[in-house]
Design a protein around this motif. Sequence first.
Motif, PDB file in Angstrom:
ATOM      1  N   THR A  36       0.893  -1.400   0.042  1.00  9.59           N
ATOM      2  CA  THR A  36       0.212  -0.055  -0.054  1.00  9.59           C
ATOM      3  C   THR A  36       0.962   1.101  -0.036  1.00  9.59           C
ATOM      4  O   THR A  36       2.016   1.392   0.439  1.00  9.59           O
ATOM      5  N   GLY A  37       0.432   2.447  -0.629  1.00  7.46           N
ATOM      6  CA  GLY A  37       0.982   3.671  -0.711  1.00  7.46           C
ATOM      7  C   GLY A  37      -0.062   4.741  -0.790  1.00  7.46           C
ATOM      8  O   GLY A  37      -1.215   4.269  -0.707  1.00  7.46           O
ATOM      9  N   PRO A  38       0.408   6.017  -1.051  1.00  6.42           N
ATOM     10  CA  PRO A  38      -0.349   6.951  -1.046  1.00  6.42           C
ATOM     11  C   PRO A  38      -1.272   6.965  -2.488  1.00  6.42           C
ATOM     12  O   PRO A  38      -1.020   7.181  -3.390  1.00  6.42           O
ATOM     13  N   GLY A  39      -2.582   6.561  -2.092  1.00  9.07           N
ATOM     14  CA  GLY A  39      -3.554   6.502  -3.114  1.00  9.07           C
ATOM     15  C   GLY A  39      -3.506   5.262  -4.014  1.00  9.07           C
ATOM     16  O   GLY A  39      -4.355   5.262  -4.959  1.00  9.07           O
ATOM     17  N   PHE A  40      -2.925   4.126  -3.750  1.00  9.30           N
ATOM     18  CA  PHE A  40      -2.857   2.933  -4.593  1.00  9.30           C
ATOM     19  C   PHE A  40      -2.584   1.866  -3.608  1.00  9.30           C
ATOM     20  O   PHE A  40      -2.096   1.968  -2.509  1.00  9.30           O
ATOM     21  N   THR A  41      -3.069   0.619  -4.134  1.00  8.06           N
ATOM     22  CA  THR A  41      -3.008  -0.683  -3.609  1.00  8.06           C
ATOM     23  C   THR A  41      -2.262  -1.627  -4.791  1.00  8.06           C
ATOM     24  O   THR A  41      -3.041  -1.681  -5.878  1.00  8.06           O
ATOM     25  N   ARG A  42      -1.084  -2.013  -4.685  1.00  2.73           N
ATOM     26  CA  ARG A  42      -0.338  -2.794  -5.799  1.00  2.73           C
ATOM     27  C   ARG A  42      -0.144  -4.325  -5.124  1.00  2.73           C
ATOM     28  O   ARG A  42       0.248  -4.526  -3.953  1.00  2.73           O
ATOM     29  N   LYS A  43      -0.539  -5.196  -6.045  1.00  3.03           N
ATOM     30  CA  LYS A  43      -0.400  -6.682  -5.820  1.00  3.03           C
ATOM     31  C   LYS A  43       1.286  -7.071  -5.992  1.00  3.03           C
ATOM     32  O   LYS A  43       1.776  -6.657  -7.032  1.00  3.03           O
ATOM     33  N   ILE A  44       1.580  -7.797  -5.035  1.00 10.29           N
ATOM     34  CA  ILE A  44       3.006  -8.310  -5.161  1.00 10.29           C
ATOM     35  C   ILE A  44       2.898  -9.681  -5.337  1.00 10.29           C
ATOM     36  O   ILE A  44       2.809 -10.175  -4.133  1.00 10.29           O
ATOM     37  N   GLU A  45       3.561 -10.215  -6.236  1.00 12.89           N
ATOM     38  CA  GLU A  45       3.508 -11.896  -6.368  1.00 12.89           C
ATOM     39  C   GLU A  45       4.859 -12.405  -5.550  1.00 12.89           C
ATOM     40  O   GLU A  45       5.896 -12.108  -5.894  1.00 12.89           O
ATOM     41  N   VAL A  46       4.664 -13.229  -4.629  1.00  7.03           N
ATOM     42  CA  VAL A  46       5.467 -13.909  -3.991  1.00  7.03           C
ATOM     43  C   VAL A  46       5.864 -15.098  -4.641  1.00  7.03           C
ATOM     44  O   VAL A  46       5.112 -16.212  -4.740  1.00  7.03           O
ATOM     45  N   ARG A  47       7.124 -15.338  -5.232  1.00  5.74           N
ATOM     46  CA  ARG A  47       7.563 -16.489  -6.233  1.00  5.74           C
ATOM     47  C   ARG A  47       8.960 -16.857  -6.007  1.00  5.74           C
ATOM     48  O   ARG A  47       9.386 -15.746  -5.507  1.00  5.74           O
ATOM     49  N   SER A  48       9.339 -17.728  -6.567  1.00  6.30           N
ATOM     50  CA  SER A  48      10.824 -18.133  -6.770  1.00  6.30           C
ATOM     51  C   SER A  48      11.134 -17.469  -7.871  1.00  6.30           C
ATOM     52  O   SER A  48      10.552 -17.594  -9.056  1.00  6.30           O
ATOM     53  N   GLY A  49      12.427 -17.249  -8.077  1.00 10.72           N
ATOM     54  CA  GLY A  49      12.927 -16.969  -9.161  1.00 10.72           C
ATOM     55  C   GLY A  49      13.128 -17.842 -10.432  1.00 10.72           C
ATOM     56  O   GLY A  49      13.544 -17.564 -11.535  1.00 10.72           O
ATOM     57  N   ARG A  50      13.158 -19.102  -9.706  1.00  4.12           N
ATOM     58  CA  ARG A  50      13.030 -20.263 -10.867  1.00  4.12           C
ATOM     59  C   ARG A  50      11.742 -20.035 -12.062  1.00  4.12           C
ATOM     60  O   ARG A  50      11.881 -20.246 -13.074  1.00  4.12           O
ATOM     61  N   TYR A  51      10.522 -19.414 -11.298  1.00  6.93           N
ATOM     62  CA  TYR A  51       9.414 -19.240 -12.233  1.00  6.93           C
ATOM     63  C   TYR A  51       9.087 -18.098 -12.919  1.00  6.93           C
ATOM     64  O   TYR A  51       9.515 -17.075 -12.220  1.00  6.93           O
ATOM     65  N   LEU A  52       8.583 -17.855 -14.085  1.00  6.01           N
ATOM     66  CA  LEU A  52       8.195 -16.625 -14.488  1.00  6.01           C
ATOM     67  C   LEU A  52       6.953 -16.145 -13.936  1.00  6.01           C
ATOM     68  O   LEU A  52       5.824 -16.933 -13.388  1.00  6.01           O
ATOM     69  N   GLY A  53       6.849 -14.830 -13.375  1.00  5.69           N
ATOM     70  CA  GLY A  53       5.901 -14.272 -12.668  1.00  5.69           C
ATOM     71  C   GLY A  53       4.887 -13.510 -13.581  1.00  5.69           C
ATOM     72  O   GLY A  53       5.175 -13.175 -14.855  1.00  5.69           O
ATOM     73  N   GLU A  54       3.633 -13.076 -13.077  1.00  8.32           N
ATOM     74  CA  GLU A  54       2.807 -12.489 -13.697  1.00  8.32           C
ATOM     75  C   GLU A  54       3.322 -11.028 -14.466  1.00  8.32           C
ATOM     76  O   GLU A  54       2.931 -10.724 -15.606  1.00  8.32           O
ATOM     77  N   ASP A  55       3.924 -10.346 -13.807  1.00  8.80           N
ATOM     78  CA  ASP A  55       4.500  -9.135 -14.087  1.00  8.80           C
ATOM     79  C   ASP A  55       5.463  -9.416 -15.430  1.00  8.80           C
ATOM     80  O   ASP A  55       5.430  -8.732 -16.584  1.00  8.80           O
ATOM     81  N   GLU A  56       6.247 -10.300 -15.454  1.00 12.68           N
ATOM     82  CA  GLU A  56       6.812 -10.757 -16.693  1.00 12.68           C
ATOM     83  C   GLU A  56       6.112 -11.306 -17.636  1.00 12.68           C
ATOM     84  O   GLU A  56       6.404 -11.083 -18.929  1.00 12.68           O
ATOM     85  N   ARG A  57       5.114 -11.997 -17.340  1.00 13.42           N
ATOM     86  CA  ARG A  57       4.213 -12.438 -18.614  1.00 13.42           C
ATOM     87  C   ARG A  57       3.456 -11.369 -19.098  1.00 13.42           C
ATOM     88  O   ARG A  57       3.251 -11.407 -20.423  1.00 13.42           O
ATOM     89  N   ILE A  58       3.273 -10.282 -18.416  1.00 13.24           N
ATOM     90  CA  ILE A  58       2.575  -9.158 -19.116  1.00 13.24           C
ATOM     91  C   ILE A  58       3.625  -8.221 -19.787  1.00 13.24           C
ATOM     92  O   ILE A  58       3.417  -7.740 -21.132  1.00 13.24           O
TER      93      ILE A  58
END
Length: 378
Positions: A36-58
């Motif tokens: 959380t921060g000023p005026g927004f809420t952002r999802k942070i994916e907890v994952r292993s560096g072995r796998y691609l994350g959702e932000d990388e896929r985007i």
Amino acid sequence: MVGVNPRTGREWRYGRPEGRRKRSRLPAKDAPATSTGPGFTRKIEVRSGRYLGEDERIHIADRWREKASVRTIAAELGRNPSTISREIRRNRHPGNHDYRPHAAHARARARRARPKGGKIGANPLLREIIQHRLGMKWSPEQISHHLRLSFPDQAEMHVCHETIYQALYVQGRGELRRELAKALRTGRTLRRPRRRPDQRTPRFPYPMVMISERPPEVADRAVPGHWEGDLIVGKENGSAIGTLVERSSRYVMLVHLPGTRDTMSVRDALVETVSTLPEHLRRSLTWDQGSEMGLHHEFSMATGMPVYFCDPSSPWQRGSNENTNGLLRQYFPKGTDLAAHGRERLKEVAAELNSRPRKTLGWETPAERLAKLLAVAS
């Protein structure tokens, strides 16, 4: 067509917007964290560096639409190019080749779920075929390639040989009957390192012709008629069976030795067996320096086949024959009386080996390869 609201369809295709995300059904340990921060809420994916994350896929989806190369995308993400290529190939739409990151990420999370059932245990037909072939003394690698040839368009019937080994070796899986492990050529349920054979350096009164003087045509296996030979020995060295393997086709002939394995018995048995071959298949014989070949010069005079001897402690110089002797131990285990097997039994075993597909022959059988070589020669 499927009876849903167009808005739902768009969510299926592009993913649900951040503000309308439903409660996750994943366990608490897999639930995504938030920042959380000023005026927004952002999802942070907890994952292993072995796998691609959702932000990388985007990022992959954005750059793929911009016609960026796979290597460029991989460099931007710090990933191997093969990782990006495999991700796009696995998850893009089969029709228009669009890459959809949210759907790809959902499928990836589903695939990572553990525990997973084994492929053999989930397919009764596949399990039945593998068990039947193991009962016929086929190796797992032969079974694997046979399945790909028999079911070319059915991916569910394709397994690698390591999967079959794991189904036999790994405790608790229950995919294959444990007693089938005895059908493997080693007869073991655990893998062990190879042991070095005992060194043997006997010498003969009559001069030997060493393998270094063998004609070059023997080494390239292009011309049929060059053989490798040896003995497999039974209980307390009291019985033996002679083995002959043709180098080009791996065709096997077994030599019956009803009495002892002295030099005269081996000479007479080899002459009798080799005499059944046509003259153009009697070009040479390569043997180790075992004492049973003390009359090798008399064998050569009777058959017209020169005998070449391997260097001491060098079984790899007769690799085809050594491999065949290992296969024969499935039929004639160590520590058993080999004199109990008559000529007809030896012919049955040789015929079974000669009709078994071999990897080194492109999965042809030795009988098929020998017939091709003879047809070309004629």
